[in-house]
Design an enzyme around this catalytic site. Structure first.
Site, PDB file in Angstrom:
ATOM      1  N   CYS A 379       0.840  -1.200   0.000  1.00 25.98           N
ATOM      2  CA  CYS A 379       0.000   0.000   0.000  1.00 25.98           C
ATOM      3  C   CYS A 379       0.878   1.254   0.000  1.00 25.98           C
ATOM      4  O   CYS A 379       1.429   1.609  -1.035  1.00 25.98           O
ATOM      5  CB  CYS A 379      -0.965  -0.022   1.186  1.00 25.98           C
ATOM      6  SG  CYS A 379      -2.331   1.152   1.001  1.00 25.98           S
ATOM      7  N   HIS A 505      -3.479  -4.837   0.262  1.00 28.41           N
ATOM      8  CA  HIS A 505      -2.966  -5.385   1.526  1.00 28.41           C
ATOM      9  C   HIS A 505      -3.008  -6.912   1.495  1.00 28.41           C
ATOM     10  O   HIS A 505      -3.952  -7.522   2.013  1.00 28.41           O
ATOM     11  CB  HIS A 505      -3.801  -4.865   2.700  1.00 28.41           C
ATOM     12  CG  HIS A 505      -3.580  -3.431   3.032  1.00 28.41           C
ATOM     13  ND1 HIS A 505      -2.593  -3.002   3.893  1.00 28.41           N
ATOM     14  CD2 HIS A 505      -4.213  -2.307   2.593  1.00 28.41           C
ATOM     15  CE1 HIS A 505      -2.627  -1.688   3.995  1.00 28.41           C
ATOM     16  NE2 HIS A 505      -3.598  -1.233   3.215  1.00 28.41           N
ATOM     17  N   GLU A 507      -1.488  -8.949   3.246  1.00 27.71           N
ATOM     18  CA  GLU A 507      -1.371  -9.540   4.583  1.00 27.71           C
ATOM     19  C   GLU A 507      -2.711  -9.977   5.156  1.00 27.71           C
ATOM     20  O   GLU A 507      -2.766 -10.788   6.091  1.00 27.71           O
ATOM     21  CB  GLU A 507      -0.683  -8.561   5.549  1.00 27.71           C
ATOM     22  CG  GLU A 507      -1.464  -7.312   5.901  1.00 27.71           C
ATOM     23  CD  GLU A 507      -1.194  -6.132   4.978  1.00 27.71           C
ATOM     24  OE1 GLU A 507      -1.406  -4.979   5.405  1.00 27.71           O
ATOM     25  OE2 GLU A 507      -0.793  -6.365   3.823  1.00 27.71           O
TER      26      GLU A 507
END
Length: 530
Positions: A379, A505, A507
């Protein structure tokens, strides 16, 4: 449909979320379909506007909901995909009740906590399930005795009366403090916590005791007697030694899943938990090791980048490698990048907002690019890489993001035209899952193994397409784009061992037994070039 309510007493930060997630993992391993949800008593509508210093990271779901970080634990430990219906705050409840009152939905009745507020909470319990779910686990944030949590506890008490009692289980997490001077654990705070819960009308069926030292049989019997819980349902939950991913196995050893299946009268065969044994083995006895630097501005806060840290660990598991995470303050790096970065095997810059530490992050991206160190930007980390490349490779001196310098001559990162009207209304965040098409022969397509992907977003600013051709001519590879709006999603530098920046993102979609492809590829490359 079966329901499990998880509450906590004595102190906050007991690990209720991890306990709920680990219980979900145990039940999934027995063939049950599990869904989890979090009730937060605070008055914020959601954590989207809360400081990381207050709340840790904001975890984003596919539908764009900004939620509590415990939902990250839920999705990492189980397979169920969550939605905005799986996180409820007092702010959402009262907002809905007041809107109904203003519309006249209550037909002139006096609006009260009981039944109007509690009915909204119960309604969310029902909506948190679906036809393909066997068990719903609901965690209540905060601590028994908090005034904000009382309406939620009352709703849970009422809910247990509305359905068959054998369909509801209450699990209470508590603390056994160890007094070093006395050399013993104390049970009195747990007794008082359960007494407070019983005053409200809720009798816990299982008592999970967080402890730094082993419990004795005498302690179990004492807690059983004073808390009205069977001895076998007094569970020891000691701090795990290596990783939170040991917790499902620790609870399995205490036979928590047997208690749940028995109480809820579920038909669920036992499991050997092989998946979790494999995860823990790789964590405890890895074949390799690698050192990754995470450059951010909330480094002192463990929970600010919780999903990033966990995803790096998952990637280590996938590569049979220990990963030593070095947390680096971006403001320190600006002064002397080589001092902090020269001995790292990989550099990662996570997401964030605001300009503090920006120049230090740009220095880190420059060092990684020039020294051939594998780089992964998430990001804001992707935007940092674009700014650095524009300044030092494309010759766009002082290029910047309009987030940091609204008057920059070269706004390589900006709010796109179709978003600027929304920006004035405060609603210009790109949130949730968006599609992305990957370019041929990129690092990313080799990692994913497919051309079309979908990833979660949480940001306002985008790669400015006005500079796209110029940056491409200078050697920046556009490795992924949004097919609907032609927005740049992934940038890479081809003449580099592994240099990837993503606008999304990743993650938020990584699990201990299924590492995200980009994280796994990042760690694999770091091992290769270390």
């Amino acid at each position: 449909m079966k329901y499990i309510f998880v509450t906590g007493g004595v102190v906050s930060s007991l690990g209720k979320g991890l306990t709920a997630a680990a219980l979900g993992a145990l039940l999934e391993q027995r063939g049950l379909r599990v869904r989890l949800q979090k009730f937060d008593p605070y008055l914020n509508v959601d954590p989207g506007t809360m400081s990381p210093f207050q709340h840790g990271e904001v975890y984003v779901l596919n539908d764009g909901a900004e939620t509590d970080l415990d939902l990250g634990h839920y999705e990492r430990f189980t397979t169920g995909e969550l939605s905005r219906l799986n996180n409820l705050t007092s702010g959402q409840v009262y907002e809905k009740v007041i809107l109904k009152e203003r519309r006249g939905d209550y037909l002139g009745a006096t609006v009260q906590v009981i039944p109007h507020v509690t009915n909204e909470i119960k309604d969310r319990i029902y909506k948190g399930t679906s036809d393909d779910v066997n068990v719903l686990i609901t965690e209540l944030g905060g601590t028994i005795g908090d005034i904000e949590g009382l309406p939620f506890l009352e709703a849970m008490r009422q809910f247990a009366l509305e359905v068959d009692r054998e369909d509801v289980l209450f699990l209470h997490c508590t603390l056994l403090p160890y007094l070093k001077a006395a050399g013993e654990l104390k049970t009195k705070p747990s007794q008082q916590s359960v007494a407070k819960l019983r005053e409200i009308g809720i009798q816990p069926d299982i008592l999970v005791c967080r402890t730094e030292e082993p419990m004795t049989d005498e302690m179990r019997e004492k807690l059983s007697l004073f808390c009205n819980v069977p001895v076998r349902a007094v569970i020891e939950e000691m701090d795990v030694q290596t990783s939170i991913y040991e917790l499902p196995l620790a609870l399995k050893a205490e036979k928590v899943d047997d208690l749940v299946v028995e109480h809820l009268k579920l038909k669920a065969p036992d499991s050997d938990m092989q998946i979790w044994h494999d995860v823990v083995r790789r964590l405890k006895a890895p074949s390799h090791e690698v050192e990754i630097g995470v450059v951010g501005k909330y480094i002192e806060l463990q929970d600010a980048y919780k999903s990033v840290y966990e995803s790096i660990i998952h990637a280590g598991i996938a590569n049979d490698s220990a990963v030593h995470i070095v947390r680096l303050d971006a403001e320190d790096i600006e002064k002397d990048p080589a001092k902090y970065l020269a001995n790292l095997d990989g550099i990662l810059i996570p997401g964030g907002f605001g300009d503090r530490g920006t120049e230090g992050k740009i220095a880190a991206a420059k060092f990684a690019r020039e020294q051939g160190i594998p780089y992964f930007g998430l990001c804001l980390g992707m935007q940092i890489a674009v700014i650095e490349f524009a300044r030092h490779v494309a010759g766009l001196k002082d290029a910047n993001s309009t987030e940091f310098n609204a008057a920059t001559e070269y706004p390589v990162i900006d709010i796109m035209e179709d978003q600027k009207d929304l920006a004035t209304k405060g609603g210009n965040m790109r949130l949730g899952a968006c599609p992305c098409t990957l370019s041929d022969d990129s690092f990313s397509i080799h990692a994913y193994g497919q051309a079309n992907i979908e990833e979660r977003h949480r940001h306002r600013y985008e790669f400015n397409n006005a500079f796209r051709d110029q940056l491409k001519k200078s050697g920046l590879r556009i490795a992924g784009t949004n097919p609907d709006r032609d927005l740049v999603e992934i940038i890479e530098i081809a003449e580099h061992p592994w240099f990837v920046g993503v606008q999304f993102h990743p993650e938020f979609k990584s699990k201990p037994n299924a590492a995200h492809p980009l994280f796994a590829n990042f760690i694999a490359t770091a091992l290769k070039y270390k």
